[in-house]
Design a protein around this motif. Structure first.
Motif, PDB file in Angstrom:
ATOM      1  N   GLU A  79     -93.769  26.912  23.923  1.00 33.43           N
ATOM      2  CA  GLU A  79     -92.723  26.840  22.900  1.00 33.43           C
ATOM      3  C   GLU A  79     -91.335  26.617  23.488  1.00 33.43           C
ATOM      4  O   GLU A  79     -90.432  26.164  22.770  1.00 33.43           O
ATOM      5  N   PHE A  80     -91.163  26.922  24.763  1.00 34.39           N
ATOM      6  CA  PHE A  80     -89.811  26.961  25.320  1.00 34.39           C
ATOM      7  C   PHE A  80     -89.064  25.634  25.239  1.00 34.39           C
ATOM      8  O   PHE A  80     -87.894  25.612  24.834  1.00 34.39           O
ATOM      9  N   PRO A  81     -89.649  24.480  25.623  1.00 37.70           N
ATOM     10  CA  PRO A  81     -88.863  23.242  25.562  1.00 37.70           C
ATOM     11  C   PRO A  81     -88.357  22.920  24.162  1.00 37.70           C
ATOM     12  O   PRO A  81     -87.208  22.501  23.989  1.00 37.70           O
ATOM     13  N   THR A  82     -89.191  23.111  23.147  1.00 35.41           N
ATOM     14  CA  THR A  82     -88.776  22.806  21.782  1.00 35.41           C
ATOM     15  C   THR A  82     -87.646  23.719  21.327  1.00 35.41           C
ATOM     16  O   THR A  82     -86.654  23.264  20.733  1.00 35.41           O
ATOM     17  N   VAL A  83     -87.776  25.017  21.607  1.00 41.80           N
ATOM     18  CA  VAL A  83     -86.730  25.963  21.205  1.00 41.80           C
ATOM     19  C   VAL A  83     -85.423  25.668  21.942  1.00 41.80           C
ATOM     20  O   VAL A  83     -84.334  25.705  21.354  1.00 41.80           O
ATOM     21  N   ALA A  84     -85.519  25.353  23.232  1.00 42.82           N
ATOM     22  CA  ALA A  84     -84.308  25.038  23.992  1.00 42.82           C
ATOM     23  C   ALA A  84     -83.631  23.779  23.466  1.00 42.82           C
ATOM     24  O   ALA A  84     -82.395  23.715  23.364  1.00 42.82           O
ATOM     25  N   GLU A  85     -84.420  22.769  23.104  1.00 40.23           N
ATOM     26  CA  GLU A  85     -83.839  21.547  22.550  1.00 40.23           C
ATOM     27  C   GLU A  85     -83.185  21.812  21.198  1.00 40.23           C
ATOM     28  O   GLU A  85     -82.117  21.254  20.888  1.00 40.23           O
ATOM     29  N   LEU A  86     -83.819  22.647  20.371  1.00 44.86           N
ATOM     30  CA  LEU A  86     -83.210  22.989  19.077  1.00 44.86           C
ATOM     31  C   LEU A  86     -81.887  23.724  19.269  1.00 44.86           C
ATOM     32  O   LEU A  86     -80.905  23.458  18.563  1.00 44.86           O
ATOM     33  N   LEU A  87     -81.857  24.650  20.212  1.00 41.41           N
ATOM     34  CA  LEU A  87     -80.597  25.340  20.503  1.00 41.41           C
ATOM     35  C   LEU A  87     -79.535  24.366  21.005  1.00 41.41           C
ATOM     36  O   LEU A  87     -78.358  24.436  20.603  1.00 41.41           O
ATOM     37  N   ALA A  88     -79.940  23.448  21.882  1.00 41.75           N
ATOM     38  CA  ALA A  88     -78.980  22.477  22.410  1.00 41.75           C
ATOM     39  C   ALA A  88     -78.447  21.571  21.296  1.00 41.75           C
ATOM     40  O   ALA A  88     -77.238  21.274  21.252  1.00 41.75           O
TER      41      ALA A  88
END
Length: 313
Positions: free
Chosen positions: A171-180
């Motif tokens: 899940e981490f890449p998707t969540v990080a991209e959403l935050l960015a």
């Protein structure tokens, strides 16, 4: 009674009823305290619930502890003294996101051990009914079943923590991209975190939800992310939390940091996939060598062997 008295009684009853209806409607239309406070504390855990009653009604461990409390407590303390490692158990409970104490986990281990004990006792009883009576062997077998049950619960906890961490890595890449994307669109870190937590679901989102709850209860943003980095068992999540805390404290562009971390995690996942495929290559050759190749050789040489048997007298 005359008609006038009946009219007075009915009119008084109608007026009292209308007054009660008006008072009730005014109470219903008045905003409740929970509705006024809810927008500010909606991210807090156990909101609107009583933890003790919920645990007693949901967890079978708590119900069993209420019935067989003294015995289970003593057995759990004995398991704790024999096995130890309460710090490791507490860390794995945190990594698995289980709302349990170490003592409650030890009680679960005792219950799993009793299940193993009962299974081995049933095996010993069947052997006794068959004429193979061996009390010492049956006792050793029951003790072995108890130990296997206790260790099985411990291994289960480790697998739960590992599965949750694997899900967080996915899940981490998707969540990080959403935050960015949220930060790049002009939102602050807290608003972006709130948007991502509300729009996503999963293990990492629940961890970020607890961070958001800490922030809304007065914890500084950098300190809340530092706490996430200290409690997690994944280095990438720790780097993510530390990077956000440092970016907030020093004014580093947060969107660039999040994009870089998401790219690093994707690259690490790609390398891990390639390494896993390389390790599995040997196992992939096993069916070819031991199944396909013998069948091919058999099909190639079997007609020749049959022909030789027909020609040679």
């Amino acid at each position: 009674m005359n008609t006038t008295l009946w009219g007075v009684i009915l009119g008084a009853s109608l007026g009292a009823g209308l007054l009660l209806i008006a008072a009730r409607v005014s109470i219903i239309r008045r905003p409740q305290l929970a509705m006024r406070v809810l927008p500010y504390v909606r991210d807090l855990p156990h909101l609107g619930r009583i933890p003790t009653l919920q645990g007693a009604s949901v967890a079978p461990t708590t119900a069993a502890a209420g019935i067989f409390g003294p015995f289970l407590g003593s057995a759990a303390n004995l398991v704790e003294r024999v096995m130890g490692g309460s710090t490791s158990v507490r860390r794995r409970l945190t990594r698995a996101a289980l709302d349990q104490t170490v003592h409650e986990f030890r009680i679960e281990q005792v219950l799993w051990g009793l299940v193993g004990f009962a299974a081995m006792a049933a095996v010993g009883l069947l052997r006794a009914l068959g004429g193979q009576v061996n009390p010492i062997g049956s006792l050793l077998l029951c003790a072995f079943g108890f130990a296997v049950g206790v260790m099985a619960r411990d291994n289960r906890l480790g697998s739960q923590a590992s599965n949750r961490e694997r899900q967080i890595v996915l899940e981490f890449p998707t969540v990080a991209e959403l935050l960015a994307l949220s930060v790049a669109a002009g939102e602050g870190p807290v608003a972006a975190l709130d948007r991502v937590v509300r729009r996503s679901g999963g293990e990492l989102s629940s961890d970020l939800g607890r961070v958001l709850a800490d922030i809304r209860t007065g914890t500084p943003v950098a300190a809340a992310f530092d706490g996430l980095g200290a409690t997690t068992g994944l280095p990438l999540v720790a780097r993510f939390a530390t990077g956000i805390a440092v970016a907030i404290e020093r004014g580093t562009p947060l969107a660039d940091v999040l994009h870089a971390q998401a790219a690093d995690v994707r690259e690490a996942g790609r390398r891990n996939l390639i390494e896993t495929a390389a390790r599995k290559e040997v196992f992939m050759m096993a069916p070819v060598v031991f199944l396909v190749l013998p069948v091919t050789v058999l099909f190639a040489f079997f007609p020749g062997a049959i022909g030789l048997s027909l020609v040679v007298p």
